[in-house]
Design a protein around this motif. Structure first.
Motif, mmCIF file in Angstrom:
data_model
loop_
_atom_site.group_PDB
_atom_site.id
_atom_site.type_symbol
_atom_site.label_atom_id
_atom_site.label_comp_id
_atom_site.label_asym_id
_atom_site.label_seq_id
_atom_site.Cartn_x
_atom_site.Cartn_y
_atom_site.Cartn_z
ATOM 1 N N PHE A 57 0.800 -1.216 0.000
ATOM 2 C CA PHE A 57 0.000 0.000 0.000
ATOM 3 C C PHE A 57 0.842 1.279 0.000
ATOM 4 O O PHE A 57 0.642 2.170 -0.827
ATOM 5 C CB PHE A 57 -0.939 0.023 1.207
ATOM 6 C CG PHE A 57 -2.086 -0.940 1.104
ATOM 7 C CD1 PHE A 57 -2.827 -1.049 -0.062
ATOM 8 C CD2 PHE A 57 -2.444 -1.749 2.184
ATOM 9 C CE1 PHE A 57 -3.896 -1.937 -0.166
ATOM 10 C CE2 PHE A 57 -3.502 -2.636 2.094
ATOM 11 C CZ PHE A 57 -4.229 -2.733 0.923
ATOM 12 N N VAL A 58 1.789 1.375 0.935
ATOM 13 C CA VAL A 58 2.552 2.612 1.109
ATOM 14 C C VAL A 58 3.511 2.858 -0.050
ATOM 15 O O VAL A 58 3.664 3.997 -0.513
ATOM 16 C CB VAL A 58 3.327 2.589 2.443
ATOM 17 C CG1 VAL A 58 4.133 3.875 2.612
ATOM 18 C CG2 VAL A 58 2.378 2.414 3.615
ATOM 19 N N PHE A 59 4.165 1.803 -0.526
ATOM 20 C CA PHE A 59 5.158 1.974 -1.581
ATOM 21 C C PHE A 59 4.574 1.782 -2.986
ATOM 22 O O PHE A 59 4.472 2.720 -3.773
ATOM 23 C CB PHE A 59 6.328 1.021 -1.352
ATOM 24 C CG PHE A 59 7.375 1.081 -2.420
ATOM 25 C CD1 PHE A 59 7.994 2.278 -2.751
ATOM 26 C CD2 PHE A 59 7.758 -0.058 -3.109
ATOM 27 C CE1 PHE A 59 8.961 2.349 -3.746
ATOM 28 C CE2 PHE A 59 8.719 -0.015 -4.106
ATOM 29 C CZ PHE A 59 9.323 1.184 -4.423
ATOM 30 N N LEU A 60 4.159 0.556 -3.307
ATOM 31 C CA LEU A 60 3.745 0.247 -4.675
ATOM 32 C C LEU A 60 2.475 0.983 -5.102
ATOM 33 O O LEU A 60 2.405 1.534 -6.211
ATOM 34 C CB LEU A 60 3.555 -1.265 -4.829
ATOM 35 C CG LEU A 60 4.824 -2.110 -4.682
ATOM 36 C CD1 LEU A 60 4.492 -3.598 -4.774
ATOM 37 C CD2 LEU A 60 5.842 -1.737 -5.757
ATOM 38 N N MET A 61 1.463 1.008 -4.234
ATOM 39 C CA MET A 61 0.218 1.680 -4.609
ATOM 40 C C MET A 61 0.427 3.183 -4.729
ATOM 41 O O MET A 61 -0.133 3.828 -5.640
ATOM 42 C CB MET A 61 -0.892 1.386 -3.609
ATOM 43 C CG MET A 61 -2.233 1.985 -4.005
ATOM 44 S SD MET A 61 -3.634 1.411 -3.022
ATOM 45 C CE MET A 61 -3.900 -0.191 -3.782
ATOM 46 N N ALA A 62 1.225 3.762 -3.848
ATOM 47 C CA ALA A 62 1.505 5.196 -3.929
ATOM 48 C C ALA A 62 2.207 5.534 -5.239
ATOM 49 O O ALA A 62 1.864 6.511 -5.914
ATOM 50 C CB ALA A 62 2.352 5.637 -2.742
ATOM 51 N N GLU A 63 3.205 4.723 -5.608
ATOM 52 C CA GLU A 63 3.913 4.968 -6.856
ATOM 53 C C GLU A 63 3.001 4.782 -8.062
ATOM 54 O O GLU A 63 3.112 5.507 -9.058
ATOM 55 C CB GLU A 63 5.119 4.024 -6.965
ATOM 56 C CG GLU A 63 6.195 4.246 -5.913
ATOM 57 C CD GLU A 63 6.829 5.624 -5.996
ATOM 58 O OE1 GLU A 63 6.766 6.267 -7.059
ATOM 59 O OE2 GLU A 63 7.390 6.075 -4.973
ATOM 60 N N ALA A 64 2.091 3.823 -7.983
ATOM 61 C CA ALA A 64 1.141 3.599 -9.078
ATOM 62 C C ALA A 64 0.230 4.799 -9.258
ATOM 63 O O ALA A 64 -0.073 5.218 -10.389
ATOM 64 C CB ALA A 64 0.310 2.350 -8.799
ATOM 65 N N ILE A 92 -1.408 -3.857 -9.542
ATOM 66 C CA ILE A 92 -1.656 -5.286 -9.326
ATOM 67 C C ILE A 92 -0.738 -5.832 -8.236
ATOM 68 O O ILE A 92 -1.185 -6.543 -7.327
ATOM 69 C CB ILE A 92 -1.469 -6.073 -10.636
ATOM 70 C CG1 ILE A 92 -2.581 -5.708 -11.632
ATOM 71 C CG2 ILE A 92 -1.483 -7.572 -10.372
ATOM 72 C CD1 ILE A 92 -2.411 -6.321 -12.994
ATOM 73 N N LEU A 93 0.550 -5.474 -8.320
ATOM 74 C CA LEU A 93 1.503 -5.951 -7.310
ATOM 75 C C LEU A 93 1.190 -5.359 -5.934
ATOM 76 O O LEU A 93 1.157 -6.070 -4.928
ATOM 77 C CB LEU A 93 2.933 -5.587 -7.723
ATOM 78 C CG LEU A 93 3.521 -6.334 -8.920
ATOM 79 C CD1 LEU A 93 4.902 -5.784 -9.264
ATOM 80 C CD2 LEU A 93 3.624 -7.826 -8.617
ATOM 81 N N GLY A 94 0.973 -4.043 -5.897
ATOM 82 C CA GLY A 94 0.689 -3.376 -4.631
ATOM 83 C C GLY A 94 -0.614 -3.829 -4.010
ATOM 84 O O GLY A 94 -0.678 -4.148 -2.819
ATOM 85 N N GLY A 95 -1.661 -3.877 -4.834
ATOM 86 C CA GLY A 95 -2.958 -4.340 -4.337
ATOM 87 C C GLY A 95 -2.907 -5.787 -3.902
ATOM 88 O O GLY A 95 -3.475 -6.164 -2.870
ATOM 89 N N GLY A 96 -2.199 -6.603 -4.692
ATOM 90 C CA GLY A 96 -2.066 -8.020 -4.346
ATOM 91 C C GLY A 96 -1.342 -8.229 -3.028
ATOM 92 O O GLY A 96 -1.770 -9.042 -2.196
#
Length: 222
Positions: A57-64, A92-96
């Motif tokens: 959430f904090v890293f991948l979703m923010a960057e997305a 997909i990676l962050g949400g997953g």
């Protein structure tokens, strides 16, 4: 007049670029500290949950969410098509990872939800993330479904849902620093620092989707 407008735009762009750098530092600090704190003792028990939701959430979703943001120097020179591809992969990676982290904790708690604010917000983020991932898939194929659903309306719904998911997840992260045992012994001042940095990252990351929603609203009304 044109020169003054150009100068004001240039100043605004520099401000956005500076805020983006600050945001990247905040996101990096949170991700690095959580990863180091969890990985150094092993991803067992609650640490697996903490690492998965933080990285997801904090890293991948923010960057997305910031892929299409003009103030993001990491993706500024990419084409729209490449930004879309990066956004989809990161989402997909962050949400997953976020969903997996929530599932890990639900299984550990025998599918019961704690009465803490952190747990309730975390479960809400879990449900919203599942819906957001489905809406994201729909947004990708929106053109082929244009006769059934307006692509603009579908993408607007996806942005709103993703924004709600991210904010809810970040608020869960905020309360998690004080309501989970893993952060005991870090010192009250450091925990407050983590909470402040998390809130800064949340607010600055939300600039991109809010700008996107504004442009979509203008498109709706024009």
């Amino acid at each position: 007049m044109a020169t003054e407008k150009s100068n004001s735009t240039s100043v605004l762009q520099h401000i956005e670029a500076g805020l983006n750098v600050l945001n990247q530092l905040c996101i990096g600090f949170i991700t690095f500290w959580i990863s180091w704190n969890c990985l150094r003792v092993g991803l067992t028990g609650i640490r697996l949950h903490v690492w998965l939701v933080t990285f997801g959430f904090v890293f991948l979703m923010a960057e997305a969410m910031m892929c299409f943001y003009n103030g993001n120097w990491l993706t500024l020179r990419y084409t729209r098509k490449r930004k879309t591809a990066i956004h989809v992969v990161l989402q997909i990676l962050g949400g997953g990872m976020g969903v997996a982290g929530c599932l890990v904790q639900l299984i550990r708690d025998d599918w019961s939800i704690s009465v803490t604010t952190h747990a309730r917000l975390g479960f809400a983020a879990f449900i919203l993330c599942l819906i957001a991932l489905l809406s994201g898939i729909t947004a990708v194929v929106a053109r082929s479904m244009s006769k059934l659903v307006s692509p603009l309306a579908n993408k607007t719904f996806h942005v709103i849902l993703s924004l709600g998911t991210f904010v809810t997840a970040m608020l869960a992260q905020f309360y998690g620093y004080t309501q989970t045992g893993i952060f005991k012994g870090q010192g009250q001042d450091f925990v407050i620092l983590m909470q402040v940095v998390t809130m800064i990252a949340m607010v600055l990351t939300c600039i991109a989707p809010f700008k996107s929603l504004y442009h979509k609203f203008v498109s709706f009304t024009s």
